[in-house]
Write a protein that holds these residues in place. Structure first.
Motif, PDB file in Angstrom:
ATOM      1  N   ILE A  64      -2.369  15.561   2.936  1.00 52.94           N
ATOM      2  CA  ILE A  64      -1.509  14.509   2.380  1.00 52.94           C
ATOM      3  C   ILE A  64      -2.227  13.164   2.422  1.00 52.94           C
ATOM      4  N   SER A  65      -2.972  12.899   3.500  1.00 48.67           N
ATOM      5  CA  SER A  65      -3.718  11.642   3.600  1.00 48.67           C
ATOM      6  C   SER A  65      -4.764  11.528   2.499  1.00 48.67           C
ATOM      7  N   ILE A  66      -5.511  12.597   2.267  1.00 45.38           N
ATOM      8  CA  ILE A  66      -6.530  12.588   1.217  1.00 45.38           C
ATOM      9  C   ILE A  66      -5.888  12.377  -0.143  1.00 45.38           C
ATOM     10  N   HIS A 110      -6.580   9.177  -2.521  1.00 44.01           N
ATOM     11  CA  HIS A 110      -7.056   9.370  -3.894  1.00 44.01           C
ATOM     12  C   HIS A 110      -6.148   8.655  -4.897  1.00 44.01           C
ATOM     13  N   LEU A 111      -4.846   8.861  -4.782  1.00 44.92           N
ATOM     14  CA  LEU A 111      -3.914   8.214  -5.713  1.00 44.92           C
ATOM     15  C   LEU A 111      -3.974   6.696  -5.583  1.00 44.92           C
ATOM     16  N   SER A 112      -4.086   6.195  -4.362  1.00 40.69           N
ATOM     17  CA  SER A 112      -4.197   4.753  -4.165  1.00 40.69           C
ATOM     18  C   SER A 112      -5.485   4.212  -4.780  1.00 40.69           C
ATOM     19  N   ALA A 113      -6.572   4.963  -4.664  1.00 36.85           N
ATOM     20  CA  ALA A 113      -7.834   4.539  -5.270  1.00 36.85           C
ATOM     21  C   ALA A 113      -7.719   4.488  -6.792  1.00 36.85           C
ATOM     22  N   CYS A 114      -7.040   5.459  -7.371  1.00 35.74           N
ATOM     23  CA  CYS A 114      -6.839   5.456  -8.825  1.00 35.74           C
ATOM     24  C   CYS A 114      -5.989   4.264  -9.261  1.00 35.74           C
ATOM     25  N   VAL A 115      -4.947   3.955  -8.496  1.00 41.08           N
ATOM     26  CA  VAL A 115      -4.114   2.789  -8.804  1.00 41.08           C
ATOM     27  C   VAL A 115      -4.935   1.508  -8.661  1.00 41.08           C
ATOM     28  N   TRP A 116      -5.777   1.417  -7.630  1.00 46.03           N
ATOM     29  CA  TRP A 116      -6.607   0.234  -7.408  1.00 46.03           C
ATOM     30  C   TRP A 116      -7.569   0.024  -8.579  1.00 46.03           C
ATOM     31  N   THR A 171      -2.673  -4.876  -2.146  1.00 42.43           N
ATOM     32  CA  THR A 171      -3.339  -4.917  -0.845  1.00 42.43           C
ATOM     33  C   THR A 171      -2.312  -5.037   0.278  1.00 42.43           C
ATOM     34  N   MET A 172      -1.279  -5.848   0.074  1.00 40.80           N
ATOM     35  CA  MET A 172      -0.221  -5.953   1.085  1.00 40.80           C
ATOM     36  C   MET A 172       0.488  -4.616   1.268  1.00 40.80           C
ATOM     37  N   PHE A 173       0.732  -3.905   0.163  1.00 41.17           N
ATOM     38  CA  PHE A 173       1.339  -2.576   0.242  1.00 41.17           C
ATOM     39  C   PHE A 173       0.453  -1.639   1.062  1.00 41.17           C
ATOM     40  N   LEU A 174      -0.866  -1.698   0.842  1.00 42.57           N
ATOM     41  CA  LEU A 174      -1.793  -0.849   1.595  1.00 42.57           C
ATOM     42  C   LEU A 174      -1.761  -1.157   3.082  1.00 42.57           C
ATOM     43  N   LEU A 213     -16.022   5.400  -5.898  1.00 35.69           N
ATOM     44  CA  LEU A 213     -16.449   5.310  -4.494  1.00 35.69           C
ATOM     45  C   LEU A 213     -16.139   3.933  -3.915  1.00 35.69           C
ATOM     46  N   GLU A 214     -16.359   2.875  -4.701  1.00 33.43           N
ATOM     47  CA  GLU A 214     -16.003   1.525  -4.237  1.00 33.43           C
ATOM     48  C   GLU A 214     -14.502   1.440  -3.967  1.00 33.43           C
ATOM     49  N   SER A 215     -13.722   2.053  -4.827  1.00 35.76           N
ATOM     50  CA  SER A 215     -12.274   2.034  -4.686  1.00 35.76           C
ATOM     51  C   SER A 215     -11.829   2.811  -3.451  1.00 35.76           C
ATOM     52  N   ILE A 216     -12.381   3.996  -3.240  1.00 40.96           N
ATOM     53  CA  ILE A 216     -12.060   4.794  -2.055  1.00 40.96           C
ATOM     54  C   ILE A 216     -12.463   4.038  -0.787  1.00 40.96           C
ATOM     55  N   TYR A 217     -13.620   3.394  -0.827  1.00 38.68           N
ATOM     56  CA  TYR A 217     -14.081   2.594   0.313  1.00 38.68           C
ATOM     57  C   TYR A 217     -13.067   1.492   0.625  1.00 38.68           C
ATOM     58  N   PHE A 218     -12.621   0.773  -0.405  1.00 39.64           N
ATOM     59  CA  PHE A 218     -11.657  -0.304  -0.196  1.00 39.64           C
ATOM     60  C   PHE A 218     -10.347   0.229   0.379  1.00 39.64           C
TER      61      PHE A 218
END
Length: 124
Positions: free
Chosen positions: A11-13, A17-23, A88-91, A59-64
């Motif tokens: 679930i974390s992965i 992944h979904l958060s990186a796509c949204v970012w 970012t506040m949501f994250l 990869l930059e997005s996943i890193y962030f």
């Protein structure tokens, strides 16, 4: 217990992944010359190139996402628009929930293994 850990990791992965796509989607400029987080990583948005994917950008997005959820982040990639700042506040709130859940699971695991050891000592 192992199944619970694997479920948590899966679930974390998926959430990362979904958060990186949204970012990435939030970073697409809405008008020419808009400064977004893409400019922080020296990525120049060209729609034709973007449609065929860019693994470095992912990869930059996943890193962030990972740095924002698991810590306070390093500040090397930051949101430059209101959309990016809100996300970012949501994250950061998601990171609080992530840490709380992780700590509770580690506590449960610790108590269960301690309880097993105590039961074995009682039997002997």
């Amino acid at each position: 217990m192992v199944a619970g850990i694997l479920l948590f990791l899966t679930i974390s992965i998926l959430i990362f992944h979904l958060s990186a796509c949204v970012w990435i989607r939030i970073g697409i400029p809405t008008y020419p010359d808009e400064q977004t987080w893409f400019s922080k990583v020296n990525y120049h948005y060209i729609e034709e190139d973007f449609l065929y994917g860019n693994f470095d950008l992912y990869l930059e997005s996943i890193y962030f996402i990972t740095m924002s959820v698991t810590s306070a982040g390093y500040g090397d990639i930051t949101g430059l628009t209101v959309r990016e700042s809100c996300f970012t506040m949501f994250l950061e709130v998601l990171g609080l929930a992530f840490h709380g859940y992780l700590i509770s699971k580690l506590k449960d695991f610790s108590l269960s293994t301690t309880g097993d050891v105590m039961k074995q000592q009682e039997v002997q």
